[in-house]
Structures are given as C-alpha cells and as structure tokens.
Design a protein around this motif. Sequence first.
Motif, PDB file in Angstrom:
ATOM      1  N   MET A  54     -73.750  32.084-108.024  1.00 58.64           N
ATOM      2  CA  MET A  54     -74.357  30.554-107.626  1.00 58.64           C
ATOM      3  C   MET A  54     -73.808  30.088-106.210  1.00 58.64           C
ATOM      4  SD  MET A  54     -76.328  29.822-109.757  1.00 58.64           S
ATOM      5  CE  MET A  54     -76.667  28.206-108.884  1.00 58.64           C
ATOM      6  N   GLN A  56     -70.904  29.287-105.255  1.00 53.50           N
ATOM      7  CA  GLN A  56     -69.931  28.444-105.216  1.00 53.50           C
ATOM      8  C   GLN A  56     -68.453  28.976-104.834  1.00 53.50           C
ATOM      9  OE1 GLN A  56     -70.786  27.458-109.403  1.00 53.50           O
ATOM     10  NE2 GLN A  56     -72.011  25.772-108.786  1.00 53.50           N
ATOM     11  N   VAL A  75     -77.546  30.676 -99.946  1.00 52.06           N
ATOM     12  CA  VAL A  75     -77.126  29.976-101.194  1.00 52.06           C
ATOM     13  C   VAL A  75     -77.910  28.757-101.757  1.00 52.06           C
ATOM     14  CG1 VAL A  75     -75.546  28.818 -99.378  1.00 52.06           C
ATOM     15  CG2 VAL A  75     -75.083  28.845-101.824  1.00 52.06           C
ATOM     16  N   ARG A  76     -78.555  28.289-100.481  1.00 50.28           N
ATOM     17  CA  ARG A  76     -79.373  26.991-100.836  1.00 50.28           C
ATOM     18  C   ARG A  76     -80.797  27.365-101.441  1.00 50.28           C
ATOM     19  NH1 ARG A  76     -80.378  23.761 -95.888  1.00 50.28           N
ATOM     20  NH2 ARG A  76     -81.161  22.390 -97.502  1.00 50.28           N
ATOM     21  N   ARG A  79     -79.850  28.546-104.719  1.00 52.27           N
ATOM     22  CA  ARG A  79     -79.704  27.243-106.089  1.00 52.27           C
ATOM     23  C   ARG A  79     -80.960  26.376-106.356  1.00 52.27           C
ATOM     24  NH1 ARG A  79     -74.413  24.597-103.166  1.00 52.27           N
ATOM     25  NH2 ARG A  79     -72.974  26.082-103.412  1.00 52.27           N
ATOM     26  N   ARG A  80     -81.799  26.420-105.126  1.00 54.79           N
ATOM     27  CA  ARG A  80     -83.107  25.673-105.255  1.00 54.79           C
ATOM     28  C   ARG A  80     -83.870  26.514-106.424  1.00 54.79           C
ATOM     29  NH1 ARG A  80     -87.921  25.357-103.655  1.00 54.79           N
ATOM     30  NH2 ARG A  80     -88.024  27.594-102.645  1.00 54.79           N
ATOM     31  N   PHE A 108     -82.690  17.961-105.521  1.00 52.91           N
ATOM     32  CA  PHE A 108     -83.643  19.230-105.313  1.00 52.91           C
ATOM     33  C   PHE A 108     -84.864  18.667-104.406  1.00 52.91           C
ATOM     34  CE2 PHE A 108     -81.445  20.542-108.941  1.00 52.91           C
ATOM     35  CZ  PHE A 108     -81.210  21.949-108.680  1.00 52.91           C
TER      36      PHE A 108
END
Lengths: 306, 261
Positions: A54, A56, A75-76, A79-80, A108
């Motif tokens: 994820m 993180q 990452v973004r 996660r989206r 989101f």
Amino acid sequence: MPSKAQVVEAHGLTKRFGDRTAVDGIDLSIAQGGCFGLLGPNGAGKTTTLRMIMGQSPITAGTLRVLGLDMPDAVREVRRRTGVVPQMDNADPDFTVAENLKMYARYFDLSPRSIGARIDELLEFVELTDRADSPLRELSGGMKRRLSIARSLINDPELIVLDEPTTGLDPQVRRMIWNRLRQLKTSGKTLLLTTHYMDEAERLCDQLVVIDHGRIIGHGQPKEMIETQVEPHVLEIQGERTAIDRLLESCPDIRLETVGELHYCYTHNLAPVLSCLESAGQLTYMHRPANLEDVFLRMTGHELRD
Amino acid sequence: MTAAQLSLPRPRASAFKVWFRNLMVWRKLIAPSLFFTFGEPFVYLLGLGFGLGRFVGEVNGMPYLTFLASGLVASTAMNTASFEGMYSVFTRMVHQQTYDALLATPLQVDDIVAGEMLWCGTKAVLAATPILIVSVLLGAVDDWTAVLAIPLFYLIGLCFAGPAVVVAAFAPSYDFFNYYVALLVTPMFIFSGVFYPIETLPEFAQTIVQILPLSHAIALVRPLVAGEFPPVVGIHLAVLVAYAVVGYLAATVFIRRRLIT
C-alpha cells in the motif's frame, strides 16, 4: 509485461527495521481475480508486507509492482485503485455511518453528490442501511467491521486488501463477511487477505502463501496443500503419556505432534490406528479429516508466538 | 534521520481535505469545544479585568480591561493551537488511527501535516474571535482596527501549531504533553505580557520572553484592540512567521518519522 495482468508482483521484497528483518526477500505473484491469502503466525511479516504493497512503509530492498505500477513511485495511483480493510477499525468516531462514507469518498476526490447512490448500495451490501445515521459509538464490533468493508469499496477498487478481516467477530458476522467477500470475488475483484484463521483461508483463498520469520515457507491452493503436505486423517488424543507411548510402539505408521496436553496423531491408514487406540485404552480421542491448520502447524511448528 | 524524512514538505491541495474533516468534526462538537476554549479566558477577563482592573486603573495608557483582553485573545489563540496540535493530533494519530485510514487513500503524510497546521490556525481564530467579541460587548475594544487582529489569530495559531505537533510526534502518551505545557505554554502565558507589561520584568527575563513568540503576538494584537496600528510591525511579524515556518518544517519531518516506518 505478462499477458494476464499480475495485480501484485514482488521480487526479493525486503523490509528491515534496524537489525531486525521483518520481511526477508519474498517473491509474490498475485494474479488478477480471486482471493490470495497471506498466512503466518503473529510477527511473521504479513502486515509489513501489506504496508509495503500500500506504499505505507518504505521498501528496504527488492522490487514491487502493484496493479502494473512501480512502487513506491505510483503510491497515489495504487491507493486510488485499492481498498483497505484495516486490522483495527478506524472509522471516525465523531461521524455517523453515512458521514464516514461521505467523508472517505472525498479523500478519493469523489464528490459527495455523485456518491449518494453508491453509499446506499454499499450500506445495503453490508446490511447497515438502517444504521446509516447512527453515530459510531452505537455500533457493535461486527457493525464497525462491516462499515470498514463498505468504506474500502467506496472507490470501486480493483484490489481489496484485508488485514485479518474477521478477527474478534462472532460466528454469524464472520459468515456474513465471508459471503460478502465471495460476492466480491465473483464480481471480479482481487482480494488479498491476511489471516491466522485457517478455516477462513480454506474457505476463501484460491491461492495462498505461508510466511514465517519474514520468509515464504509454503505456497499453493489450500486443498492441494492439505492433500500433499499432511496425512488425510487426524486423531486428536488426550490421555496419560504412558498410554501414548504404548500407542506409538504398537502403531508404527503414525506421526505424532504434541501441543500441551493434546496429541495430534496423523495417519494415512485410519483403521489400524483405531484398533490400536481401542486396545491401548485410557485414551479419549476424536477423529477428523486433515485441514489447513494441520498444514500450517506442520510448517510453522507448535511453539507459541506472541 | 533519512534523506526522505528530511526532504522539504510536499503539501498538495489535498491538505484541505484533512482540514475539512477536522472542521466537520468540530462542527459536531461545537458546544463542548467552545465551552473549553471560551470558558477559561472568559473567567480571566471578568475576574481579573473587573476585579483587578479597579486597583490597577490604566496600564500603558489604556484601561486594564483593554490591556488584559488584548493579551487574552492572543494567548487563547496560542493555547488553542497548542492543545489542538498536541492532544487532537495525538488522538487522531494513535488512539483513533485516523491517519492510518487517511493513508489508505491517495492522501499522504505531508498532506496530513499541512492539513493539521491549517486547521490549528483555523481553530485559533474560532476560539479567539468569540473572546474578542465578548471584549467588545464589555467595552474593552476601542475601534474597528480590532478586526485586523483576526487574521493575526490565524498566524498565531500557525506559529504554535508546529511546535505542538512536533511534541505530539515524540509523545508516547498524553502525559508527555504536561512537560511542554508546564515548561513553555504556561510560562509564556504568565510572563509574555498578557497580564502586565513585560517591561516590569528584570532584563534577562525580558530577553527570554522576547525569544518566545507570544510576546510578539501580543505586541501586534494589543494596539489593534486598543484602536491604533502597532508602532512596530516588521520584527514581530517576522518572529511569528519564522516560528510558523520552522515549526511546520520540523512537524513534517518528525511526523514522517513517526508514521512512515
């Protein structure tokens, strides 16, 4: 690029905290669709692996692609397109159920107006429709977990990551959650789940890996692993140690594992063992077919982990 | 400390989502929140302003009530931002795991820190402005120049938010905040000119007080409340901005260190 997209592809994925190696060079290849299980005792490195997936937790070494994108750079985007059900429910205690979902949609970039119908749908999916306006403090543990599941679906994710989704829940809620997760599988989502409930893994997972001390020590389909890794019959025996010793002498074809007061007797051939047990006397026993827990205990050993 | 932790903050517009979340929670808890931020300064204003004011008369050419009110609005902004930056941030970070929930969305740690800073500024305004209004009703405010104090409340909030968030980033539990409150927040409240002019302090104490930001905040707010423009602006504004900027950078670095493991 492989033709069938791999949802997660890790090579030599490693995570070190100072001197401690939490994840020790694991390879993962998770295909699209179905449910993939990450099994292991406490502290095996399951949650750390999820956190790296994820974005993180920074990766110490190795490569990781999620949804075909390089991590941690993507990452973004990852996660989206991913939903997360955390180990500890962390919905906002000051908001109602519906407000939690609305606020999460904002994160989101989903506008609260366009999301109304989706929120109704999700609440229905997890059977919380009549709780939409309840404050969080009025929710039971099972309801909170169901809210977490609804929340993880707000962005219509391709991948859903579940960290011990039914830990601490009663049997009814567990079954309800399992049914919903199966529905999600059917609808084409990819599920990645950690658990130390072997019954859960056996019911849900199409593929799984067993992790211990940060390494993968086994992988396969649950049914196939049970068939190949352990004997088909298990006798759970209680009784005097001397009687157990007599049993071992008279019955050479068995494998015996002892956990505290309980002895697990594994065999391919049930009938002779049963007659040995009868003649040995002083032993109470229960026969059951082998399950994933036996595979797991065989791989990870019987000592306690904290 | 790694290079990634020490790199410059990269806040994005998403920080406002964190800010908005906090605003919505505040709206829900508006009654206890206002009571908490409003109650104590109000008691000081009434009790000391009228009680002590009778004996003191005028201070620095203004009625004591005006003197005190102008100090209290500034210190209310300080207290509010400090408590929000410590207790509320710690609650969201540790007990509620709110940041964990946020970090499963496209939001990132830098957005969270920036959002919390913006919110601390907002909360300082939301707490200090009602005290200012009450001061008007009590006749302690002389002119419309007092309106200019409101944007200053925001800056004061930012200035105290950073250090408070840094303390939260190091805190193992709520008890840890007592150190910061007892060693810095309370001494600033008592010594930085809220209740009496700092010129009455011995020279060395004045020097210490002037290194800390609250005296500079009061140097700007007090004249505005009393109906005039501050004679000196640059240095005071510079100190407040410097604390806000350095505090923000440090808060970003240490919250990253705590959350990104």
